[in-house]
Structure formats: C-alpha cells, structure tokens
Design a protein around this motif. Structure first.
Motif, short mmCIF file in Angstrom:
data_model
loop_
_atom_site.label_atom_id
_atom_site.label_comp_id
_atom_site.label_asym_id
_atom_site.label_seq_id
_atom_site.Cartn_x
_atom_site.Cartn_y
_atom_site.Cartn_z
N GLN A 16 0.85 -1.19 0.00
CA GLN A 16 0.00 0.00 0.00
C GLN A 16 0.89 1.23 0.00
N ARG A 17 0.47 2.24 -0.75
CA ARG A 17 1.26 3.46 -0.86
C ARG A 17 0.46 4.65 -0.35
N LEU A 18 1.00 5.31 0.68
CA LEU A 18 0.38 6.50 1.27
C LEU A 18 1.07 7.72 0.68
N ARG A 19 0.29 8.63 0.13
CA ARG A 19 0.86 9.82 -0.50
C ARG A 19 0.48 11.06 0.31
N ILE A 20 1.48 11.88 0.62
CA ILE A 20 1.28 13.17 1.30
C ILE A 20 1.82 14.22 0.34
N TYR A 21 1.00 15.21 0.00
CA TYR A 21 1.42 16.15 -1.03
C TYR A 21 0.80 17.53 -0.87
N LYS A 22 1.45 18.51 -1.47
CA LYS A 22 0.97 19.90 -1.50
C LYS A 22 -0.01 20.02 -2.66
N VAL A 23 -1.16 20.62 -2.40
CA VAL A 23 -2.14 20.85 -3.45
C VAL A 23 -1.68 22.04 -4.29
N GLU A 24 -1.64 21.83 -5.58
CA GLU A 24 -1.15 22.85 -6.51
C GLU A 24 -1.98 24.13 -6.42
N GLU A 34 -2.44 6.23 -2.45
CA GLU A 34 -2.06 6.72 -3.77
C GLU A 34 -3.06 6.30 -4.86
N ASP A 35 -3.64 5.12 -4.74
CA ASP A 35 -4.56 4.62 -5.78
C ASP A 35 -6.00 5.03 -5.55
N ASP A 36 -6.28 5.82 -4.53
CA ASP A 36 -7.65 6.21 -4.18
C ASP A 36 -7.84 7.69 -4.49
N SER A 37 -9.02 8.05 -4.95
CA SER A 37 -9.28 9.46 -5.28
C SER A 37 -9.70 10.27 -4.05
N ASP A 38 -10.12 9.62 -2.97
CA ASP A 38 -10.50 10.33 -1.75
C ASP A 38 -9.27 10.57 -0.90
N HIS A 39 -8.97 11.85 -0.68
CA HIS A 39 -7.84 12.23 0.16
C HIS A 39 -8.31 13.21 1.21
N PHE A 40 -7.63 13.20 2.36
CA PHE A 40 -7.93 14.10 3.46
C PHE A 40 -7.14 15.39 3.23
N GLU A 41 -7.83 16.52 3.15
CA GLU A 41 -7.18 17.80 2.91
C GLU A 41 -7.01 18.56 4.22
N PHE A 42 -5.85 19.19 4.38
CA PHE A 42 -5.57 19.93 5.61
C PHE A 42 -4.63 21.10 5.31
N GLU A 43 -4.54 22.02 6.27
CA GLU A 43 -3.63 23.15 6.15
C GLU A 43 -2.38 22.88 6.99
N ALA A 44 -1.31 23.62 6.72
CA ALA A 44 -0.04 23.42 7.41
C ALA A 44 -0.21 23.49 8.93
N GLY A 45 -1.04 24.38 9.41
CA GLY A 45 -1.26 24.53 10.85
C GLY A 45 -1.91 23.32 11.50
N ASP A 46 -2.51 22.43 10.70
CA ASP A 46 -3.17 21.24 11.22
C ASP A 46 -2.23 20.04 11.32
N ALA A 47 -1.06 20.12 10.71
CA ALA A 47 -0.15 18.97 10.61
C ALA A 47 0.25 18.43 11.98
N GLU A 48 0.57 19.30 12.90
CA GLU A 48 1.00 18.85 14.23
C GLU A 48 -0.14 18.13 14.96
#
Length: 62
Positions: A16-24, A34-48
């Motif tokens: 299984q491949r987990l992808r963490i990326y910046k939204v363009e 990586e193979d799923d279209s549903d991703h959890f979106e968050f802002e930098a302040g939420d990372a911690e």
C-alpha cells in the motif's frame, strides 16, 4: 537555501502506498492512499495536530 518537498510516498510491507502532497496553487495539503481518489485535505497549521493524534492512537497499543 530553502528546500521544498512537493510529495512524499510511503509504502508498507503489503505494498500500500500512502501519499502526502501539496495541493497545486493553494495553501493546502492532502494525505491518502495513492490509488484512491478520496484524500484528506488539511492546512499546514493542522499537521502537528494530525501527527499528535496518530501518536496517541499508536502509543495506546505500545
């Protein structure tokens, strides 16, 4: 010099491949399989808060 990383892909033992990326063109980031279209979106302040929550769950089983 500042280094920016746009994407990180983590692969577990079962492939299984987990992808963490910046939204363009935004200030948001996403995390999801990586193979799923549903991703959890968050802002930098939420990372911690997200990483702390993962630690709480994992540490409760240690």
């Amino acid at each position: 010099m500042k280094k920016q990383i746009e994407t990180i892909v983590l692969e577990n033992k079962t492939g299984q491949r987990l992808r963490i990326y910046k939204v363009e063109n935004s200030n948001s980031f996403c995390i999801g399989l990586e193979d799923d279209s549903d991703h959890f979106e968050f802002e930098a302040g939420d990372a911690e808060e997200i990483t702390n929550a993962i630690d709480v769950v994992v540490d409760s089983f240690a």
